[in-house]
Design a protein around this motif. Sequence first.
Motif, PDB file in Angstrom:
ATOM      1  N   GLU A 496       0.859  -1.192   0.000  1.00 51.17           N
ATOM      2  CA  GLU A 496       0.000   0.000   0.000  1.00 51.17           C
ATOM      3  C   GLU A 496       0.890   1.235   0.000  1.00 51.17           C
ATOM      4  O   GLU A 496       1.866   1.311   0.737  1.00 51.17           O
ATOM      5  N   ARG A 498       0.737   5.415   0.369  1.00 52.00           N
ATOM      6  CA  ARG A 498      -0.101   6.539   0.797  1.00 52.00           C
ATOM      7  C   ARG A 498       0.378   7.817   0.129  1.00 52.00           C
ATOM      8  O   ARG A 498       1.526   8.248   0.329  1.00 52.00           O
ATOM      9  N   ARG A 531      -2.175  -1.049  -3.524  1.00 52.53           N
ATOM     10  CA  ARG A 531      -3.311  -0.177  -3.223  1.00 52.53           C
ATOM     11  C   ARG A 531      -2.786   1.243  -3.011  1.00 52.53           C
ATOM     12  O   ARG A 531      -1.791   1.457  -2.321  1.00 52.53           O
ATOM     13  N   ARG A 533      -3.685   4.818  -1.431  1.00 48.88           N
ATOM     14  CA  ARG A 533      -4.576   5.495  -0.482  1.00 48.88           C
ATOM     15  C   ARG A 533      -4.250   6.989  -0.502  1.00 48.88           C
ATOM     16  O   ARG A 533      -3.121   7.383  -0.194  1.00 48.88           O
ATOM     17  N   SER A 535      -4.901  11.191   0.418  1.00 50.82           N
ATOM     18  CA  SER A 535      -5.092  11.940   1.667  1.00 50.82           C
ATOM     19  C   SER A 535      -6.555  12.262   1.931  1.00 50.82           C
ATOM     20  O   SER A 535      -6.933  12.526   3.078  1.00 50.82           O
ATOM     21  N   ASP A 536      -7.389  12.268   0.874  1.00 48.78           N
ATOM     22  CA  ASP A 536      -8.812  12.553   1.092  1.00 48.78           C
ATOM     23  C   ASP A 536      -9.598  11.298   1.477  1.00 48.78           C
ATOM     24  O   ASP A 536     -10.827  11.341   1.591  1.00 48.78           O
ATOM     25  N   GLY A 537      -8.884  10.157   1.650  1.00 56.31           N
ATOM     26  CA  GLY A 537      -9.539   8.922   2.059  1.00 56.31           C
ATOM     27  C   GLY A 537      -9.925   8.009   0.904  1.00 56.31           C
ATOM     28  O   GLY A 537     -10.305   6.856   1.130  1.00 56.31           O
ATOM     29  N   SER A 538      -9.834   8.482  -0.314  1.00 52.29           N
ATOM     30  CA  SER A 538     -10.202   7.654  -1.467  1.00 52.29           C
ATOM     31  C   SER A 538      -9.126   6.611  -1.747  1.00 52.29           C
ATOM     32  O   SER A 538      -7.951   6.780  -1.386  1.00 52.29           O
ATOM     33  N   LEU A 539      -9.537   5.509  -2.389  1.00 48.85           N
ATOM     34  CA  LEU A 539      -8.639   4.399  -2.691  1.00 48.85           C
ATOM     35  C   LEU A 539      -8.608   4.142  -4.188  1.00 48.85           C
ATOM     36  O   LEU A 539      -9.567   4.420  -4.910  1.00 48.85           O
TER      37      LEU A 539
END
Length: 549
Positions: A496, A498, A531, A533, A535-539
Motif C-alpha cells: 500500500e 499513501r 493499493r 490510499r 489523503s482525502d480517504g479515497s482508494l
Amino acid sequence: MEVSRVTGYIEPAPHEFSANFLFDENGLAPYFAADSRVKAGDGSQVAEFTDQGEQWIVKLYFQESNIVHPGTRLPTGTEWRLHEMREFRLKVARHPDEDPVGEQDFNAHLAPRWQGMKTENKYGNVSEHSVPEPIIEAINVKIAGSNIEFARYQRLLQSAAAAVRVRGDYFEVPHEYSNIQDAERYVRLAKETSGPVHARDGPIASMAHLLENDRAGYRKVVQNDDDEYGRNLPGYYHTVTLGPRRVREVFPDHALPKEIKHYYARHALSQSGDSPLAHPKVGVSYQVSRWNETLGVTPDDLDQLQRELDQTLLSVLADAGLDIAPTHGTGIFVTDAYFDAKTTESGPEVIALDVTEIRSTQESVVIRHLADGLSPVQWESLQTLVTDGGEVSPADIADEHGRHVESVRRALRGIEDLVEREYARVSLRSSHIADLVHQAVTEAEDAVKRAAEAGAKAVRTAQQGMDETMSVFIAWAARHGIDIDDALSRREARMEMRFGAPGQRAGRVIREGFEIWEDAGLPAQRYRMARIRFSDGSLANAWQYLNPG
C-alpha cells in the motif's frame, strides 16, 4: 477583453451625491443677496417651485461662521458692511405629497471666499483659509443630497435660489475648480438572489483578492455578515475599494477609484418580506480619497461619472450570473421609492470582468517563473515577501540574506510581473500571487526536508543490505512524500502506498515510481496490484494509472 452589448438592461438609480460648486463670475454678490433675503424674512425664507413637473420646497436660512470678520474692507479692496459673519443654507426637498419617504433632497451650504480670508477654530487659533490663487472673490456652494439624478443638482440649485428671490444666474457657470466629492448609483435585489454577488468566490471578493497589492496601504475589503445588533445576515455589508490602477485592470478606459458594495439597511431583519428595506442594495460609489486628482462638475464629467458607475455595477451583476436585462416584469430586482427597476435601451456597454482570466494569468506567471528557475537572490526575495508582514524594502531583503542591495534590485527587476516596486517598498502584485508564491515557498522547504529524508533512507537501505536500485526507489518515495515503509516490511502483504491528493500529478508520480521499481528488478505485478490510499480517504489500484501490459 471581451465586450458584449446588452440592450434593455436595468437602469441603476442615483443615491448619495456631494460636490463643491465654486462660482466667481459675480464675486460675492450671491452671498450678499442671501444675507439680504434672510434679514428680510426675519431669519429665513420659504418657497415652492416646480422642476420637470415635480413640486419642490426650499428653505433659505443662516448659520454662524468661523470666518474671521474682515473689518470694513476685504484684503481684495471690496467694502464690507456686514456686522455679523454668517453662512447660508438652502434646504431643498421634494414636496411631501410626492415623496412620502422624505429622502429625495439636498442641502446647499453657501460660504464666501476671498484672497486673504482667515478662519478661527474652536480653540481660538486663527489661520489663513486656502483659496486658489486664480480666485479673487467667490462663493463656494457645497451640495450634499440623495436620490436625485446627478445632472439635476445645479439646475435645482438655480431654481431654488430664484424661488427665494436670489438670482438663479448667480449659479450658472461653475468655476473649473468645482469638484465632485461623492456619488453612488445602485440597484436593489431580491434577497434570495443576491448571494452570488457577495459569495466568497463572487465578484466582490475576487476583485479584492486578485487586483489588490498584497500590502497596499489603503487596501479596503470588508466582509461583514452581522448587523449592528449582532444578528447574522449574510451579505450585510460587503465592500471592496479599488484605486484607479486596479480599476483599469478590469475596465481599461476607466479612471475613477470606486467602492463596490452589497449592503442591507440597518433594520433589514426587522422588515416584513414585502418591504423594499428587507432586500439588499448593490451599489458602486466614487471614492475621491483614493487618488490625487479631481473630477469636475461639467456635463462631460457627470457623464463620465454615471457611465463608469453604471458600467461597473452592471458588469459586477453580470459576472455574478444575474440577469441584468429582465424580460418579464422586474425580474430579480425589487423596486423602492427611488429605484423603479425599469430597463433602458441606452447606456454603457457591459464588460466581462474576466476575473477568471486574471486569475489564470497570474497563476501562469508564477508557474513560468518557477519552471524557468529563479536565481538564489530572487528566491530569497520571494521568501521574505511572503513571510514578512511589515513594509519591505530591497535593503531589508539584502540585510536579511547578506546580499548587496544592488543584487536584490537586479533580481527584482527580473520578476517584475510578480512584484511591484514603489520608491523603497516592494510587494507582491496581488494577494492571489502572494498565496501562490507562499505555496511554492512552502513546497520548496518541504522538498528540502524530503530530500534530506530521502538521503537518510537511502543510507539506511544500504545498511540493511538492499542494493543501490532499491535505495533509489526509497529515495523516490521520500522525495514525493509517499509512505511505503510499512508495506515493504510486510513482504507477504499487499503493498500500500499513501499519497497526497488524487489527480494528474499523482498519475505521473505513480508511473515514474513503476519505472524505478522495474529498474530495481522487483516484481512488476506486486507494484501493479498495490493499493493507493489518497489523503482525502479515497482508494485506487496502481494498475489504474499504468499503461496496459
